[in-house]
Design a protein around this motif. Structure first.
Motif, mmCIF file in Angstrom:
data_model
loop_
_atom_site.group_PDB
_atom_site.id
_atom_site.type_symbol
_atom_site.label_atom_id
_atom_site.label_comp_id
_atom_site.label_asym_id
_atom_site.label_seq_id
_atom_site.Cartn_x
_atom_site.Cartn_y
_atom_site.Cartn_z
ATOM 1 N N LEU A 30 0.871 -1.171 0.000
ATOM 2 C CA LEU A 30 0.000 0.000 0.000
ATOM 3 C C LEU A 30 0.910 1.223 0.000
ATOM 4 O O LEU A 30 1.573 1.509 0.985
ATOM 5 N N GLN A 31 0.953 1.928 -1.093
ATOM 6 C CA GLN A 31 1.950 2.972 -1.285
ATOM 7 C C GLN A 31 1.480 4.381 -0.913
ATOM 8 O O GLN A 31 2.253 5.334 -1.012
ATOM 9 N N GLY A 32 0.238 4.544 -0.482
ATOM 10 C CA GLY A 32 -0.276 5.872 -0.161
ATOM 11 C C GLY A 32 0.332 6.495 1.085
ATOM 12 O O GLY A 32 0.452 7.710 1.185
ATOM 13 N N THR A 33 0.713 5.676 2.044
ATOM 14 C CA THR A 33 1.359 6.162 3.255
ATOM 15 C C THR A 33 2.821 6.397 2.921
ATOM 16 O O THR A 33 3.500 5.512 2.440
ATOM 17 N N LYS A 34 3.296 7.601 3.150
ATOM 18 C CA LYS A 34 4.624 8.006 2.678
ATOM 19 C C LYS A 34 5.672 8.008 3.783
ATOM 20 O O LYS A 34 5.376 8.238 4.945
ATOM 21 N N TYR A 35 6.901 7.776 3.367
ATOM 22 C CA TYR A 35 8.063 7.950 4.243
ATOM 23 C C TYR A 35 8.539 9.385 4.059
ATOM 24 O O TYR A 35 8.757 9.831 2.937
ATOM 25 N N GLY A 36 8.668 10.089 5.157
ATOM 26 C CA GLY A 36 9.154 11.463 5.088
ATOM 27 C C GLY A 36 10.466 11.607 5.824
ATOM 28 O O GLY A 36 11.537 11.544 5.248
ATOM 29 N N CYS A 37 10.383 11.734 7.144
ATOM 30 C CA CYS A 37 11.577 12.003 7.939
ATOM 31 C C CYS A 37 12.119 10.772 8.660
ATOM 32 O O CYS A 37 13.293 10.731 9.005
ATOM 33 N N GLY A 38 11.281 9.804 8.940
ATOM 34 C CA GLY A 38 11.708 8.605 9.651
ATOM 35 C C GLY A 38 11.811 8.760 11.163
ATOM 36 O O GLY A 38 12.194 7.818 11.852
ATOM 37 N N ILE A 39 11.470 9.941 11.686
ATOM 38 C CA ILE A 39 11.549 10.158 13.139
ATOM 39 C C ILE A 39 10.216 10.646 13.725
ATOM 40 O O ILE A 39 10.170 11.136 14.845
ATOM 41 N N GLY A 40 9.139 10.541 12.957
ATOM 42 C CA GLY A 40 7.820 10.895 13.455
ATOM 43 C C GLY A 40 7.524 12.377 13.536
ATOM 44 O O GLY A 40 6.559 12.765 14.186
ATOM 45 N N MET A 41 8.308 13.190 12.871
ATOM 46 C CA MET A 41 8.111 14.642 12.973
ATOM 47 C C MET A 41 7.225 15.216 11.860
ATOM 48 O O MET A 41 6.415 16.091 12.113
ATOM 49 N N CYS A 42 7.385 14.748 10.634
ATOM 50 C CA CYS A 42 6.730 15.416 9.502
ATOM 51 C C CYS A 42 5.280 14.997 9.314
ATOM 52 O O CYS A 42 4.473 15.784 8.824
ATOM 53 N N GLY A 43 4.932 13.775 9.640
ATOM 54 C CA GLY A 43 3.554 13.314 9.530
ATOM 55 C C GLY A 43 3.171 12.705 8.195
ATOM 56 O O GLY A 43 2.021 12.306 8.013
ATOM 57 N N ALA A 44 4.094 12.608 7.251
ATOM 58 C CA ALA A 44 3.767 12.006 5.959
ATOM 59 C C ALA A 44 3.316 10.562 6.115
ATOM 60 O O ALA A 44 2.569 10.038 5.293
ATOM 61 N N CYS A 45 3.733 9.916 7.175
ATOM 62 C CA CYS A 45 3.442 8.499 7.417
ATOM 63 C C CYS A 45 2.206 8.274 8.283
ATOM 64 O O CYS A 45 1.945 7.149 8.710
ATOM 65 N N THR A 46 1.415 9.297 8.522
ATOM 66 C CA THR A 46 0.284 9.188 9.440
ATOM 67 C C THR A 46 -0.774 8.211 8.938
ATOM 68 O O THR A 46 -1.207 8.279 7.788
#
Length: 149
Positions: A30-46
């Motif tokens: 499922l590719q809709g959830t994105k990797y952004g910063c990897g430390i939980g700061m940016c929220g792209a992976c919410t």
């Protein structure tokens, strides 16, 4: 390990400390959830875990076997999610779109908890970052959503 994602229970052969993001993207494809910063700061992976907006890049899969995980791929099947997507389209929120799945997930979680959220509530609940700076469009979409609650 069994995970229930978007209403479907799947058996995954992964380590318990695997971040949920990688289970979603690599194992479930499922590719809709994105990797952004990897430390939980940016929220792209919410994503939502039992209705709560959660940063999946820092959330291990261990302990999630009884949880209901929702990703952006299923959000339009939710009445609140459909309204949020409609507002995002109406206000042309997305530019590059990279952060938008996380923005939408955080907004849906907030509106489920507080349908009459104020701008201040949104500023507290939605801490996702947008590299394109579409915050004015996001605010306009949120204003539409909360005025119709």
């Amino acid at each position: 390990m069994k995970l229930t994602v978007n209403g479907e229970t799947r058996d995954l052969d992964i380590e318990p400390d695997t971040p949920l993001l990688w289970a979603i993207r690599e194992e479930l494809e499922l590719q809709g959830t994105k990797y952004g910063c990897g430390i939980g700061m940016c929220g792209a992976c919410t994503v939502m875990i039992d209705g709560v907006a959660t940063r999946s890049c820092v959330t291990p899969v261990d302990g999630l076997e009884s949880a209901e995980i929702t990703t952006i791929e299923a959000i339009e099947t939710d009445p609140v999610g459909a309204r949020v997507v409609e507002a995002w389209v109406k206000h042309e929120v997305a530019q590059c779109g990279y952060c938008q799945s996380g923005q939408v997930m955080a907004t849906v979680a907030m509106l489920r908890e507080n349908p009459r959220a104020t701008a201040e509530d949104a500023a507290y609940a939605i801490s996702n970052l947008c590299r394109c700076g579409t915050y004015n469009a996001i605010d306009a979409a949120l204003a539409d959503l909360t005025s119709k609650a």
